[in-house]
Each structure stands twice: as C-alpha cells, then as structure tokens.
Design a protein around this motif. Sequence first.
Motif, PDB file in Angstrom:
ATOM      1  N   GLY A  55       0.815  -1.213   0.000  1.00 23.85           N
ATOM      2  CA  GLY A  55       0.000   0.000   0.000  1.00 23.85           C
ATOM      3  C   GLY A  55       0.846   1.259   0.000  1.00 23.85           C
ATOM      4  N   SER A  56       0.144   2.396  -0.101  1.00 25.69           N
ATOM      5  CA  SER A  56       0.812   3.695  -0.150  1.00 25.69           C
ATOM      6  C   SER A  56       0.432   4.482   1.106  1.00 25.69           C
ATOM      7  CB  SER A  56       0.327   4.411  -1.424  1.00 25.69           C
ATOM      8  OG  SER A  56       0.469   5.792  -1.305  1.00 25.69           O
ATOM      9  N   ALA A  57       1.440   4.956   1.861  1.00 21.40           N
ATOM     10  CA  ALA A  57       1.133   5.667   3.108  1.00 21.40           C
ATOM     11  C   ALA A  57       2.316   6.509   3.558  1.00 21.40           C
ATOM     12  CB  ALA A  57       0.785   4.658   4.209  1.00 21.40           C
ATOM     13  N   ILE A  58       1.991   7.600   4.264  1.00 21.60           N
ATOM     14  CA  ILE A  58       3.026   8.382   4.966  1.00 21.60           C
ATOM     15  C   ILE A  58       2.543   8.597   6.402  1.00 21.60           C
ATOM     16  CG2 ILE A  58       3.896   9.591   2.916  1.00 21.60           C
ATOM     17  CD1 ILE A  58       2.271  12.089   3.895  1.00 21.60           C
ATOM     18  N   SER A  59       3.517   8.806   7.297  1.00 14.40           N
ATOM     19  CA  SER A  59       3.154   9.127   8.685  1.00 14.40           C
ATOM     20  C   SER A  59       3.507  10.579   8.973  1.00 14.40           C
ATOM     21  CB  SER A  59       3.904   8.220   9.658  1.00 14.40           C
ATOM     22  OG  SER A  59       5.287   8.512   9.638  1.00 14.40           O
ATOM     23  N   LEU A  60       2.737  11.195   9.840  1.00  8.86           N
ATOM     24  CA  LEU A  60       3.027  12.565  10.261  1.00  8.86           C
ATOM     25  C   LEU A  60       2.820  12.687  11.766  1.00  8.86           C
ATOM     26  CD1 LEU A  60       1.123  14.602   7.487  1.00  8.86           C
ATOM     27  CD2 LEU A  60       3.602  14.260   7.653  1.00  8.86           C
ATOM     28  N   ALA A  61       3.739  13.398  12.427  1.00 11.63           N
ATOM     29  CA  ALA A  61       3.533  13.728  13.844  1.00 11.63           C
ATOM     30  C   ALA A  61       2.425  14.762  13.921  1.00 11.63           C
ATOM     31  CB  ALA A  61       4.817  14.299  14.433  1.00 11.63           C
ATOM     32  N   HIS A  62       1.461  14.537  14.806  1.00 17.12           N
ATOM     33  CA  HIS A  62       0.285  15.407  14.805  1.00 17.12           C
ATOM     34  C   HIS A  62      -0.399  15.325  16.162  1.00 17.12           C
ATOM     35  CE1 HIS A  62      -4.047  15.974  12.968  1.00 17.12           C
ATOM     36  NE2 HIS A  62      -3.611  17.074  13.554  1.00 17.12           N
ATOM     37  N   ASP A  63      -0.324  16.429  16.893  1.00 19.03           N
ATOM     38  CA  ASP A  63      -1.125  16.539  18.115  1.00 19.03           C
ATOM     39  C   ASP A  63      -2.448  17.181  17.695  1.00 19.03           C
ATOM     40  OD1 ASP A  63      -2.424  17.287  20.423  1.00 19.03           O
ATOM     41  OD2 ASP A  63      -0.605  17.966  21.444  1.00 19.03           O
ATOM     42  N   VAL A  64      -3.530  16.417  17.760  1.00 14.83           N
ATOM     43  CA  VAL A  64      -4.816  16.898  17.221  1.00 14.83           C
ATOM     44  C   VAL A  64      -5.383  18.092  17.971  1.00 14.83           C
ATOM     45  CG1 VAL A  64      -5.553  14.728  16.142  1.00 14.83           C
ATOM     46  CG2 VAL A  64      -6.121  15.165  18.553  1.00 14.83           C
ATOM     47  N   THR A  65      -4.821  18.402  19.145  1.00 17.52           N
ATOM     48  CA  THR A  65      -5.331  19.550  19.903  1.00 17.52           C
ATOM     49  C   THR A  65      -4.733  20.870  19.417  1.00 17.52           C
ATOM     50  OG1 THR A  65      -3.637  19.422  21.628  1.00 17.52           O
ATOM     51  CG2 THR A  65      -5.628  18.102  21.957  1.00 17.52           C
ATOM     52  N   LYS A  66      -3.786  20.805  18.477  1.00 16.29           N
ATOM     53  CA  LYS A  66      -3.085  22.010  18.019  1.00 16.29           C
ATOM     54  C   LYS A  66      -3.590  22.450  16.641  1.00 16.29           C
ATOM     55  CE  LYS A  66       0.159  22.191  21.358  1.00 16.29           C
ATOM     56  NZ  LYS A  66       0.069  20.970  22.066  1.00 16.29           N
ATOM     57  N   LYS A  67      -4.211  23.608  16.597  1.00 21.88           N
ATOM     58  CA  LYS A  67      -4.805  24.134  15.359  1.00 21.88           C
ATOM     59  C   LYS A  67      -3.768  24.246  14.227  1.00 21.88           C
ATOM     60  CE  LYS A  67      -7.913  26.548  12.942  1.00 21.88           C
ATOM     61  NZ  LYS A  67      -8.822  25.754  12.132  1.00 21.88           N
ATOM     62  N   ASP A  68      -2.569  24.775  14.564  1.00 25.51           N
ATOM     63  CA  ASP A  68      -1.568  24.971  13.495  1.00 25.51           C
ATOM     64  C   ASP A  68      -1.096  23.635  12.930  1.00 25.51           C
ATOM     65  OD1 ASP A  68      -0.365  24.505  15.990  1.00 25.51           O
ATOM     66  OD2 ASP A  68       1.540  25.316  15.292  1.00 25.51           O
ATOM     67  N   GLU A  69      -1.087  22.591  13.763  1.00 31.31           N
ATOM     68  CA  GLU A  69      -0.663  21.282  13.257  1.00 31.31           C
ATOM     69  C   GLU A  69      -1.714  20.707  12.299  1.00 31.31           C
ATOM     70  OE1 GLU A  69       0.943  18.517  16.071  1.00 31.31           O
ATOM     71  OE2 GLU A  69       2.044  20.089  17.145  1.00 31.31           O
ATOM     72  N   TRP A  70      -2.978  20.987  12.563  1.00 27.57           N
ATOM     73  CA  TRP A  70      -4.042  20.543  11.643  1.00 27.57           C
ATOM     74  C   TRP A  70      -3.824  21.125  10.243  1.00 27.57           C
ATOM     75  CZ3 TRP A  70      -7.322  16.834  11.080  1.00 27.57           C
ATOM     76  CH2 TRP A  70      -7.839  16.177  12.187  1.00 27.57           C
ATOM     77  N   SER A  71      -3.564  22.439  10.210  1.00 30.54           N
ATOM     78  CA  SER A  71      -3.365  23.087   8.902  1.00 30.54           C
ATOM     79  C   SER A  71      -2.193  22.441   8.177  1.00 30.54           C
ATOM     80  CB  SER A  71      -3.063  24.578   9.077  1.00 30.54           C
ATOM     81  OG  SER A  71      -4.045  25.155   9.858  1.00 30.54           O
ATOM     82  N   LYS A  72      -1.077  22.218   8.906  1.00 32.44           N
ATOM     83  CA  LYS A  72       0.119  21.646   8.263  1.00 32.44           C
ATOM     84  C   LYS A  72      -0.163  20.247   7.736  1.00 32.44           C
ATOM     85  CE  LYS A  72       3.563  24.041  10.980  1.00 32.44           C
ATOM     86  NZ  LYS A  72       4.138  23.922  12.294  1.00 32.44           N
ATOM     87  N   VAL A  73      -0.865  19.444   8.526  1.00 33.87           N
ATOM     88  CA  VAL A  73      -1.129  18.053   8.135  1.00 33.87           C
ATOM     89  C   VAL A  73      -2.003  18.011   6.873  1.00 33.87           C
ATOM     90  CG1 VAL A  73      -2.507  16.055   8.863  1.00 33.87           C
ATOM     91  CG2 VAL A  73      -0.743  16.965  10.366  1.00 33.87           C
ATOM     92  N   VAL A  74      -3.026  18.871   6.828  1.00 33.21           N
ATOM     93  CA  VAL A  74      -3.902  18.862   5.649  1.00 33.21           C
ATOM     94  C   VAL A  74      -3.150  19.401   4.429  1.00 33.21           C
ATOM     95  CG1 VAL A  74      -6.019  19.817   4.648  1.00 33.21           C
ATOM     96  CG2 VAL A  74      -6.038  18.916   6.982  1.00 33.21           C
ATOM     97  N   GLN A  75      -2.342  20.442   4.624  1.00 36.80           N
ATOM     98  CA  GLN A  75      -1.562  20.970   3.486  1.00 36.80           C
ATOM     99  C   GLN A  75      -0.588  19.909   2.963  1.00 36.80           C
ATOM    100  OE1 GLN A  75      -2.351  23.581   1.770  1.00 36.80           O
ATOM    101  NE2 GLN A  75      -3.951  23.852   3.312  1.00 36.80           N
ATOM    102  N   THR A  76       0.067  19.195   3.871  1.00 32.31           N
ATOM    103  CA  THR A  76       0.995  18.126   3.443  1.00 32.31           C
ATOM    104  C   THR A  76       0.241  17.037   2.686  1.00 32.31           C
ATOM    105  OG1 THR A  76       2.358  18.555   5.389  1.00 32.31           O
ATOM    106  CG2 THR A  76       2.738  16.466   4.244  1.00 32.31           C
ATOM    107  N   THR A  77      -0.946  16.696   3.155  1.00 31.36           N
ATOM    108  CA  THR A  77      -1.765  15.680   2.478  1.00 31.36           C
ATOM    109  C   THR A  77      -2.067  16.109   1.038  1.00 31.36           C
ATOM    110  OG1 THR A  77      -2.798  15.105   4.577  1.00 31.36           O
ATOM    111  CG2 THR A  77      -3.962  14.403   2.575  1.00 31.36           C
TER     112      THR A  77
END
Length: 259
Positions: A55-77
Amino acid sequence: MAKLGGKTALVTGGGSGLGEASSEILAGEGASLVVTDVNESAAQHTVDIIRQRGGSAISLAHDVTKKDEWSKVVQTTLREFGSLDVLVNNAGVSGTSGLPMEDIEFEAWREVMSVNLDAVFMGCQEAIIAMKDTGGSIINISSIMGIVGGAGAAYNASKGGVRLLTKSVAVYCGNNGYPIRCNSIHPGYIWTPMVRNVVDFVPDVESEEELQAMLIERHPIGRLGVPDDIANGVLFLASDASSFMTGSELVIDGGYTAV
Ligand SMILES: NC(=O)c1ccc[n+]([C@@H]2O[C@H](COP(=O)([O-])OP(=O)(O)OC[C@H]3O[C@@H](n4cnc5c(N)ncnc54)[C@H](O)[C@@H]3O)[C@@H](O)[C@H]2O)c1
C-alpha cells in the motif's frame, strides 16, 4: 475492484487500536493513507505495515489539539497526494474515566474535551475547507458512551458532543451544497490499550482478566469487539456503499446499547 482506489484518507491516532486497524483496512482497499499520531513512531509502524502489504502511506507527527498542526497536516496531504477524500477523526483519550465525579480536576476535564471534542471540531473545519469543491467523507469516532452514560462525565460529554457535532456538520454541508458526508461511529468495548488502561480506575477489579469478564457481560453478543469490527464500519462509511448516509450514527456494539 478496490473500493477506494485513487482516494486519500487521513486517520488521526492511527498508531494504535482502532486507528491502526482503520488505516490498514482503508489502504487495503486502495486508498493512499496519511497516518497521524502524537506518537510518531507508532504512526510510522502502521505505515510500515501498509507498505509491506504493497500500500501507499506516509506518517506525520500530529497533536490533534493544536490548530496549526491541523493546517500543516492537511496541506501536506494535499501536496503529497493531491486531494483529501476521507478524514477519520479517531484520536481519543479515556482520561478521567473511572474517577469519582467529585474528584475530577477541571484541567483533567478540559484535557479530555480538548482531545476528544475540540480536535474533532478542528478536523471537521479543515476537512470542509479541503473537501467542499471535490467532496468527501468525514467519519468521527464517538462511542456507545456518546449515547448512554457510565464512562465518567468528561468522556461521556465529549463523545456525546461528537455525536451532535457530526449531525451539525452533515446538515451544514448539505445546506451549502458541499458534497461532503459526515457520520459518527459508536463502538462498544474493544480490547485496545485505551480500555486495558482503565483497569487502574475501576473499583473492585483487580486484573485485566476481571475487567474483560465484567465488560463481556454487558455485550449480549458474548464477546468484546476487535479493532477490525470498527475498521469495517469505517470502510463502509468511507466508500460509496454508504452514499445515502450523512448525519447518521453507526452503532457497532455487540448489543451493548440494546439492553
Ligand atoms: N477501545 C474502545 O473500546 C473504544 C470504544 C468506543 C470508542 N473508542 C474511541 O476510539 C478511538 C480510538 O481508541 P483506541 O481504543 O484505539 O485507543 P488507543 O489508545 O489504542 O489509540 C489512541 C491513539 O490516539 C493517539 N492520541 C492520543 N492523544 C492524541 C493527540 N492529542 N493527538 C494525536 N493522537 C493522539 C494515541 O497516541 C494512540 O495512538 C478513541 O476516540 C476512543 O475514544 C474506543
């Protein structure tokens, strides 16, 4: 034919339990996976399993309580895979479950609400922004404890909040013509690290075996769930097989709430 070929799915808390099983099942049906977790090495372990299976996958460090991390994770996706089609808001904590109401510190209440409810709000917000033109499916992992009481104030309130937040998002997207479905899943007890850890808080229970036996009693089907029981529900809600479902509650609980 793979049910999710060409789609990209983001699963929070994908390093363990239900999130790990969901990531693996979605990837097995052809989705590219973004597996995030506050525990990055756990997320990477899930990714390693997916890749070993082709399969195809990447991992990302992500504390879901942090708004700025949400933006980064979605942009990376979006940068890595070109779209976000499925979001599984799965990360959660049991927190104060088992403590007497009178002893729960406000900070502990806030911690549970922050991971289990505030983060789901932020995830839905980011997903709506990313999906409103292209469409998608948001799947929020609530609990039977979002329907009935018994798990302690903070956990019950957070999961009940997820149940209605889900309906609110579904109605909002429908009313605005966004082709986004949003549904919640309500698992019964699944034997994961989260449930095993509760053993220290339950009165009159001395061991994991005693806890397991006590919990099995409450499920008419006669067993606890396994992570794949829930992951199969996630797959259903992610796929077109559920295309007429939005704002719904998918209860997968071995009969717990039927009693
Ligand atoms: N296990 C059950 O019986 C059960 C029943 C109903 C609902 N649920 C819900 O299912 C979800 C998954 O639970 P599980 O049993 O697999 O638990 P688990 O403890 O096995 O996995 C939870 C994962 O979430 C991650 N996480 C915790 N806090 C985080 C944060 N701030 N940011 C990002 N990741 C974080 C953890 O590192 C872990 O990998 C939770 O929302 C839980 O409330 C579980």
